[in-house]
Design an enzyme around this catalytic site. Structure first.
Site, PDB file in Angstrom:
ATOM      1  N   ASP A 138       0.818  -1.217   0.000  1.00  0.00           N
ATOM      2  CA  ASP A 138       0.000   0.000   0.000  1.00  0.00           C
ATOM      3  C   ASP A 138       0.845   1.256   0.000  1.00  0.00           C
ATOM      4  O   ASP A 138       2.042   1.243   0.300  1.00  0.00           O
ATOM      5  CB  ASP A 138      -0.960   0.009   1.193  1.00  0.00           C
ATOM      6  CG  ASP A 138      -0.241   0.020   2.540  1.00  0.00           C
ATOM      7  OD1 ASP A 138       0.770  -0.695   2.665  1.00  0.00           O
ATOM      8  OD2 ASP A 138      -0.701   0.722   3.465  1.00  0.00           O
TER       9      ASP A 138
ATOM     10  N   ASP B 185       8.545   4.641  -0.962  1.00  0.00           N
ATOM     11  CA  ASP B 185       7.883   3.953   0.146  1.00  0.00           C
ATOM     12  C   ASP B 185       6.648   3.199  -0.343  1.00  0.00           C
ATOM     13  O   ASP B 185       5.550   3.720  -0.293  1.00  0.00           O
ATOM     14  CB  ASP B 185       7.506   4.969   1.216  1.00  0.00           C
ATOM     15  CG  ASP B 185       6.977   4.348   2.487  1.00  0.00           C
ATOM     16  OD1 ASP B 185       7.110   3.133   2.675  1.00  0.00           O
ATOM     17  OD2 ASP B 185       6.413   5.100   3.303  1.00  0.00           O
TER      18      ASP B 185
ATOM     19  N   GLU C 125      -0.166  -1.112   5.666  1.00  0.00           N
ATOM     20  CA  GLU C 125       0.895  -0.726   6.584  1.00  0.00           C
ATOM     21  C   GLU C 125       0.829   0.749   6.937  1.00  0.00           C
ATOM     22  O   GLU C 125       1.248   1.143   8.034  1.00  0.00           O
ATOM     23  CB  GLU C 125       2.264  -1.054   5.961  1.00  0.00           C
ATOM     24  CG  GLU C 125       3.453  -0.911   6.903  1.00  0.00           C
ATOM     25  CD  GLU C 125       4.060   0.480   6.947  1.00  0.00           C
ATOM     26  OE1 GLU C 125       4.890   0.739   7.835  1.00  0.00           O
ATOM     27  OE2 GLU C 125       3.699   1.322   6.092  1.00  0.00           O
ATOM     28  N   GLU C 126       0.310   1.569   6.013  1.00  0.00           N
ATOM     29  CA  GLU C 126       0.366   3.019   6.184  1.00  0.00           C
ATOM     30  C   GLU C 126      -0.748   3.582   7.071  1.00  0.00           C
ATOM     31  O   GLU C 126      -0.819   4.792   7.264  1.00  0.00           O
ATOM     32  CB  GLU C 126       0.300   3.706   4.805  1.00  0.00           C
ATOM     33  CG  GLU C 126       1.479   3.390   3.884  1.00  0.00           C
ATOM     34  CD  GLU C 126       2.771   4.061   4.312  1.00  0.00           C
ATOM     35  OE1 GLU C 126       2.783   4.712   5.378  1.00  0.00           O
ATOM     36  OE2 GLU C 126       3.766   3.933   3.587  1.00  0.00           O
TER      37      GLU C 126
END
Length: 362
Positions: A80, A104, A134-135
């Site tokens: 993501d 990223d 994850e973000e």
């Protein structure tokens, strides 16, 4: 450049060079919570290689070799990105690839995919983990879901998280704590403000304390970690003619890994004593662990010196599992989440080459 809409229907060619594959990944929009199409493409691409066993849980894809080697190394990366800021599709300027997620961390994911496809006979058994969310808040993190549901998929002797690290080894990670500071007052008509008690005005003292706060710098295993306690959002107000009776200051504490989660919460409550502090999200940090033999050997193999990881990463989850882990990826962490996010094509090639040499050395 292919548009994002068309890319959603394309497969991934893992025979592409790392930079071109990164561009293809960037052109699959995969903002947190919408990783499905990219996870589909990753799964389909990996299933084409007979030396890999591929499993999937939700939008999390795990591919493994099963060669009976004495050691297993895990390489992990999240699929993501943060919301797109008019920076998809990708484009190249000289050595730099621009686009959402280039740093990223789709460059790191591209390296993972390249290694998974082209190393049928590595010197260690390999596990490749591609996960979602994850973000955003820790409760939705796909790696966390795998820890809870399929911990056997994550068994390893050493892990490399392909987070952006500027092609350097970054040890450990900061812990992160989010709290809401809730302020209350009494609602009234703004023409008769003396009948009310303005909750927004009370935020002034909270902000003054945060502005005056002196964050620590902490050295652990020779690496310096820097802390930060900041207001990131403020919400409140009813209407332009109403004295507000509620206001919330949203605060984020990034703390060195020598603090536990409980100690971090206690510290924030001390700084904001007298105010109502409600914890909304928390994830512990991870100590560098560079004294572990596997970490020392990896650092020697890829070269250079280690530095501290500023930010939270899933090395903390591996640390909790008892798996030594480091951050090592081609992206620049200082470019993460920026509108002009980009990654060096040379760095992508360098990280892939170093990992390939490490995983094929006799």
């Amino acid at each position: 450049m292919t548009s994002p809409e068309i890319s959603l229907h394309q497969s991934l060619d893992l025979g592409l060079d790392g930079g071109t594959l990164t561009a293809r990944l960037v052109d699959f929009p995969s903002v947190s919570g919408s990783e499905g199409p990219l996870a589909d493409a990753v799964e389909a691409a990996l299933r084409a290689y007979p030396h890999l066993t591929v499993d999937r849980y939700g939008n999390n894809v795990v591919a493994r070799t099963n060669l009976g080697r004495s050691e297993r190394v895990l390489l992990a990366g999240h699929l993501d990105t943060v919301p797109i800021a008019d920076n998809v599709p990708s484009h190249v300027e000289g050595d730099l690839l621009y686009g959402c997620g280039t740093s990223d961390m789709k460059s790191g994911v591209a390296v993972q995919l390249r290694l998974a496809a082209t190393l049928p006979d590595p010197n260690r058994d390999l596990t490749f983990v591609f996960y979602d969310c994850e973000e955003i808040e820790a409760s939705r993190n796909g790696l966390g879901h795998l820890v809870a549901r399929h911990p056997d998929w994550l068994a390893a002797d050493f892990a490399v998280l392909m987070e952006p690290s500027g092609a350097m080894v970054e040890g450990g990670c900061q812990g992160t704590l989010r709290v809401d500071v809730k302020l209350t007052g009494t609602r009234a008509h703004s023409a008769r403000s003396w009948l009310g008690d303005n909750a927004i005005h009370k935020a002034g003292e909270v902000l003054r304390r945060l502005e005056a706060y002196q964050p620590r710098r902490v050295e652990i295993d020779g690496l310096e970690y820097r802390e930060g306690l900041n207001a990131n959002l403020i919400s409140g107000g009813v209407a332009a003619n109403v004295i507000p009776d509620e206001c919330v200051v949203h605060v984020n504490f990034r703390y060195a890994p020598d603090r536990t989660e409980a100690e971090a919460v206690e510290h924030v409550r001390e700084v904001l004593a007298g105010f109502e502090v409600v914890v909304t999200d928390s994830a512990p940090g991870a100590l560098p662990g560079l004294d572990q033999p596997a970490a020392r050997a990896f650092l020697a193999a890829v070269g250079g010196e280690a530095r501290a990881k500023f930010g939270w990463t899933d090395v903390a989850r591996f640390s909790a599992l008892g798996v030594p882990a480091v951050n090592y990826g081609p992206g620049d962490p200082n470019l993460a989440h920026k509108r002009d996010e980009h990654c060096s094509l040379a760095a992508i090639a360098e990280v892939e080459a170093r990992l390939r040499a490490w995983l094929t050395a006799n």
